[in-house]
Design a protein around this motif. Structure first.
Motif, PDB file in Angstrom:
ATOM      1  N   MET A   1       0.879  -1.162   0.000  1.00 58.99           N
ATOM      2  CA  MET A   1       0.000   0.000   0.000  1.00 58.99           C
ATOM      3  C   MET A   1       0.917   1.211   0.000  1.00 58.99           C
ATOM      4  N   LEU A   2       0.567   2.241  -0.776  1.00 60.11           N
ATOM      5  CA  LEU A   2       1.483   3.354  -0.961  1.00 60.11           C
ATOM      6  C   LEU A   2       0.712   4.658  -1.087  1.00 60.11           C
TER       7      LEU A   2
ATOM      8  N   PRO B   1       2.408  -5.305   3.933  1.00 62.16           N
ATOM      9  CA  PRO B   1       1.697  -6.159   4.901  1.00 62.16           C
ATOM     10  C   PRO B   1       2.360  -7.509   5.136  1.00 62.16           C
ATOM     11  N   ARG B   2       3.010  -8.064   4.114  1.00 58.92           N
ATOM     12  CA  ARG B   2       3.591  -9.409   4.267  1.00 58.92           C
ATOM     13  C   ARG B   2       4.768  -9.413   5.241  1.00 58.92           C
ATOM     14  N   SER B   3       5.557  -8.322   5.225  1.00 56.00           N
ATOM     15  CA  SER B   3       6.709  -8.256   6.133  1.00 56.00           C
ATOM     16  C   SER B   3       6.428  -7.395   7.358  1.00 56.00           C
ATOM     17  N   GLY B   4       5.319  -6.628   7.310  1.00 51.32           N
ATOM     18  CA  GLY B   4       4.987  -5.760   8.426  1.00 51.32           C
ATOM     19  C   GLY B   4       5.806  -4.486   8.473  1.00 51.32           C
TER      20      GLY B   4
ATOM     21  N   ILE C   1       3.262  -0.782  14.836  1.00 57.27           N
ATOM     22  CA  ILE C   1       4.345  -0.824  13.832  1.00 57.27           C
ATOM     23  C   ILE C   1       5.023   0.541  13.794  1.00 57.27           C
ATOM     24  N   THR C   2       6.319   0.542  13.918  1.00 59.84           N
ATOM     25  CA  THR C   2       7.103   1.786  13.930  1.00 59.84           C
ATOM     26  C   THR C   2       7.616   2.082  12.530  1.00 59.84           C
ATOM     27  N   PRO C   3       7.333   3.272  11.984  1.00 57.69           N
ATOM     28  CA  PRO C   3       7.850   3.630  10.662  1.00 57.69           C
ATOM     29  C   PRO C   3       9.369   3.720  10.674  1.00 57.69           C
ATOM     30  N   ARG C   4       9.969   3.436   9.535  1.00 56.43           N
ATOM     31  CA  ARG C   4      11.414   3.638   9.397  1.00 56.43           C
ATOM     32  C   ARG C   4      11.699   4.294   8.054  1.00 56.43           C
TER      33      ARG C   4
END
Length: 270
Positions: free
Chosen positions: A102-103, A115-118, A264-267
């Motif tokens: 998703m972007l 979503p697959r790797s989170g 989930i923490t953004p990076r």
């Protein structure tokens, strides 16, 4: 004898029809001849091509994408929404289960959730994960413009040169004295038919052809876009936009600014 006469008459009739059709075709082609006198001033034509006919509204649809690389071919189905001049949202629909990505694009910032790797990534158009979704020569905001049937935006001062090329109006656009893009316009409809975009060295980075225009209120947008990049790794994209609508997203101010799921923490993405 009767059969022979009928057959001979049929041949003559068929030949006459072909001749008439040929002459009609020639007349049609002759009718398409465009002269320099027919071309509007370059500045007026460019303004017409780039005017926002639905300010504040978003174009949504389902993109059916075929990507062809040397020896490879992939198909994708993507839910997309675009808002001029600098907003885009895309969600992969090509697989069963979790989407691949998703972007969202809002100005210079691009957010991407896998979503697959989170993973939740924040980056720019040059980030590695973003370049896996878009061909190297095609900027995400270029796609926003093309979905609207308009040329990708050029920032800063520019100059224009108009000419006639194969019965189409042609605009060559220069930025800071260097060629930036060329636009071919159908004189009968005023629609953008072809675009060539320059790379950083003044050569063609990619070209796009726009087809099958659909009227949507004040907008007329292409239902099919063909993109081909230049260089060693040629990529061809065929994009069909279906189920198109023009909508307002005023009720969701964060629609083009993807939020990370809870926990989930953004990076930053390089």
């Amino acid at each position: 004898m009767l059969k022979s006469m009928i057959k001979r008459k049929s041949v003559i009739t068929l030949a006459a029809c072909c001749l008439i059709g040929s002459l009609a075709g020639c007349a049609h082609e002759e009718g398409l001849v465009v002269s320099e006198a027919d071309m509007p001033p370059p500045e007026a034509l460019y303004e017409r091509l780039t005017t926002d006919a639905a300010p504040g509204k978003s174009l949504i649809g389902i993109l059916h994408v075929v990507a062809s690389l040397p020896g490879e071919r992939y198909t994708f189905k993507i839910a997309a929404a675009a808002k001029r001049p600098d907003c885009l949202r895309m969600e992969d629909l090509s697989v069963i289960g979790l989407p691949d990505f998703m972007l969202t694009v809002k100005g210079d910032e691009i957010r991407m959730f896998l979503p697959r790797s989170g993973e939740f990534l924040v980056g720019t158009e040059s980030s590695e994960h973003v370049r896996r979704v878009f061909p190297p020569a095609v900027r995400p905001l270029d796609l926003v413009a093309l979905l609207y049937g308009q040329p990708p935006g050029i920032f800063g001062a520019k100059s224009l040169k108009g000419s006639i090329d194969q019965n189409r109006f042609r605009l060559d656009v220069y930025a800071r004295g260097a060629w930036a893009q060329s636009l071919w316009v159908d004189p009968a409809t005023g629609r953008l038919a072809k675009v060539e975009i320059a790379d950083g060295h003044g050569k063609t980075a990619y070209r796009a052809l726009l087809h099958d225009f659909v009227e949507m209120g004040t907008l007329t947008v292409p239902a099919r876009i063909e993109i081909e990049t230049e260089g060693m790794a040629t990529v061809r994209l065929s994009i069909r936009n279906t189920d198109m609508e023009i909508v307002s997203r005023d009720d969701d101010p964060d629609f083009f600014l993807l939020k990370p799921p809870e926990g989930i923490t953004p990076r930053l993405s390089k």
